[in-house]
Every structure is written in structure tokens, then in C-alpha cells.
Write an enzyme that holds these catalytic residues in place. Sequence first.
Site, PDB file in Angstrom:
ATOM      1  N   SER A  91       0.402   6.681  33.493  1.00  0.00           N
ATOM      2  CA  SER A  91       0.749   7.440  34.404  1.00  0.00           C
ATOM      3  C   SER A  91       1.273   7.600  36.338  1.00  0.00           C
ATOM      4  CB  SER A  91      -1.358   7.802  35.161  1.00  0.00           C
ATOM      5  OG  SER A  91      -0.619   9.263  35.071  1.00  0.00           O
ATOM      6  N   HIS A 130      -3.816  13.893  28.571  1.00  0.00           N
ATOM      7  CA  HIS A 130      -2.910  12.535  28.906  1.00  0.00           C
ATOM      8  C   HIS A 130      -4.138  11.356  29.419  1.00  0.00           C
ATOM      9  CE1 HIS A 130      -0.409  11.932  33.185  1.00  0.00           C
ATOM     10  NE2 HIS A 130      -1.365  10.756  33.471  1.00  0.00           N
TER      11      HIS A 130
END
Length: 427
Positions: free
Chosen positions: A267, A408
Site C-alpha cells: 500500500s 487490500h
Amino acid sequence: MKCIRKLTIVLLVALLTNLVSGQAIYDESQVPDYTLPELLISEKGKKITDSKSWMKIRRPEIVSLFEDNMYGKIPGKLKLSSWKVLEETNNALGGKAIRKQILLSFRKNNRELDVNLLIYLPRNVDKAPLFVGYNFYGNHTIHDDPAIMVPVSWSRNNEAYGVRDNKPTENSRGKLASRWAVDKIIDAGYGLATMYCGDVDPDKQTRVGIDFSDGVHPLLYKKGQTEPAPDEWGTIAAWAWGLSRALDYFEKDARIDHEKVIVMGHSRLGKTSLWAGALDQRFAVVISNNSGCGGAALTRRKFGETLIVMNNAFGHWLCDNNLKYDGKEDELPVDQHMLIALMAPRPVYIASAEEDTWADPKGEYLSGYHASPVYRLFNKPALKSEEMPGINQPVMTTIGYHIRSGGHSVTGYDWEQYIRFANMHLF
Ligand code: GCU
């Protein structure tokens, strides 16, 4: 005056963001037509047709474009001043690993920055190749090993991970262990090193009241300076700098094979691993996990998170010069395929997740695809198809890519692919 101007920009950006953020594009048919900046034509108009002129002419041009317009330049040199072994054992993880906790210290401008590096090494390997990556909330969050020290740096609050009042505590121990396949890594003969990103630069996140008084930035301020200049490093560049300093340490540690260091990040920290890999070619392999906007995803697709939305929420990540491209992605002299190309000829792996549409999986794949011509200049196999592979069907050329099922995060599946990719390229 500067403050008022900044506040006005912030308010305008916030207003615009509110107008557009509710309308993030999640539908391929709404992706605008775009033309990517030329990868293989130099600023003087010379066509780049071989690896030598890529390395000599075009690569440095692209690094400068990213420095000036995205991440910001590091405004000086700052080397490791000293390092200290805080703790070391040959009997970690049930006896199969060495654990070291090292304090890296940097001194300049009458300031000191201390960064805690946690390292696990397989005991049965004399000189181990190693994965290095930052963690989000402290080294002690990556494993429930009670000996891992709790950091003292500012931390973002997170009830689920046990952080309150911006203080890392014992409550967070092991809370993010599922993202770190420590056993798999050690069993595969690799070491793992990690640092808390907030030790290098706290991830304080609003542009209003943005705070660059802590972390590494002040160590390189000129007299009277209180924040980076518009073309100077934001937080991602500061974090990238920290990864290179960890690598400086690895070069001094006889148990680490510093020529086989794989930089990995998830990320915002995946955006960071890419920028670190671009700036520092000592990293042998570069991995970006779900890095999205400002990472592997093509900015011009405007799919999921856009620059304007990211800059509004996390205005400290990129340099201030980047603000002028909010909503004007087509004017950026770079796009993220150029960032991936900066890894060439080294192996680079881009990972997406099916439900992580915010990070634009297709845009992440396409960056790798459009970087591929540079790999071909080095006669390295790269991505051939403009079509993404199916879910959980990794492609591994010198550029690796997978989109796994789920959301995610970093999972055991992701790590299995990274280990396979590293085995394929480092041995
Ligand atoms: C937010 C941000 C992303 C970033 C992510 C993360 O979702 O918008 O750009 O990648 O946080 O770092 O977890």
C-alpha cells in the site's frame, strides 16, 4: 503569506475533492482516453534503442522528473552516524532463527533520529538473502514474539490495533502478524528485516496543520526552514531514504547477503518500495503489494483513487509540486509505467487484489505492461499481453504480476509468490 496561500489551496482542493470523490471511477467504460508520456524518447527527442542510452540518458531524466513532480528530492546527504545492537539471540522463533534488533542513528542540525531495525535470519544459512519492508504500526505488530521492542515514535491511532493517543503500546503486539509470513520466509532460507515507518517519518496526514517538524526532514533543513520546499521530499521519499539506510547497514552485517536484498512494501509502503527501488539500484528485487495511486497504478486512468483524492487525504506523501497536477493528470510529465521501468533490468513484482479496486488492479498491471519495452532493451523477458492474467494465476517474467482473490492486504499467498519469484531470479 505562504501559509494563507497553502490554506487557500487546501480549501479549494478539499472542495474539489468533495465534488469528485463520491464519483470515483469503478467502471472500465468510464476510464478516459489517455496518452502515456513517452518512455523511450529523451527530452531532446532522441529515440532510445539500447540499454546503454536508457541507463545514461533516459533513466536519469525520468528519475529527475519523478523527483521534481512526484516524490521530491532528498535535499542533501545524510549517512548512518552510528548503529548499535540492542538485542541479539541465536534462539528465536523456536530455535530456527537469529533475531537482531539494531538501532540506526542519524545526527545532523543538532538533531538525532533513531530507527529500530528488526531482523530475523535463518540460523542454517551463513549469509542470507533478505526481504526488507516497513511496517505500519511498529515492529512488535509483525509477530507475537515477546522480545520485539515497542517503538516510541508517534503512531496513528487505530482502535483495532490497540493504538490510542498516538502511542504505540504492548496492546498491538502481533496484531498484524497475518501480513508477515515470517515462518515461510525463514523456512525458505531468507531473512526478514523490518522497520516502523513512523520512526523515519510519522505518517501525520492532513495538509492543514501538516507537520514536518519531526521525522527525518528537519535533519536536512537549511537555516530557518520549517518544511520541505515544493520540490523537496515528502513522506514517501523520506521512507524510501530510510530503506536505503537499512541497506547500508546490511552491507556491514556478515550474516546478510547484501547483494540479494528484496525490498517489499504494501500500500503506501508499496509506493515507497517502488520509489526506493528506483533510487537505489542496490536493491536486487523490488516488490509492490497493492500500491495503487502514486505506486504501481497508472495515474491517467483515474480509476479508483485519483491524485487529487490522495493528495487531499495524505498531502504529505508527495512533494508540494505535485499539487499542481490535481485534476490535471494529463499534464504530468510522468506516469507510473515509467517508475516500474526504473527497476530494469532488475526483477520487479507487482501484486494486486481482486477486491482492491481503490488501487486499480488493471492500472497496476498496465504499468508493468507499458514498462516492458525497457526490459526488452536488456533482452529480459517481460509482460507480453495487454490482457491481465486471471485471478490467482501469477505471471513471472522479469516483471512478475498477480491478482489474488480477496481484499487490500498482504497474505500468505502473496508471500508464497514473492519467495518463488526471488528463488527464480536470485539463484
Ligand atoms: C489509503 C490511501 C491509499 C493507500 C492506503 C494504504 O487507502 O488512499 O493510497 O495505499 O491508504 O496505505 O493503506
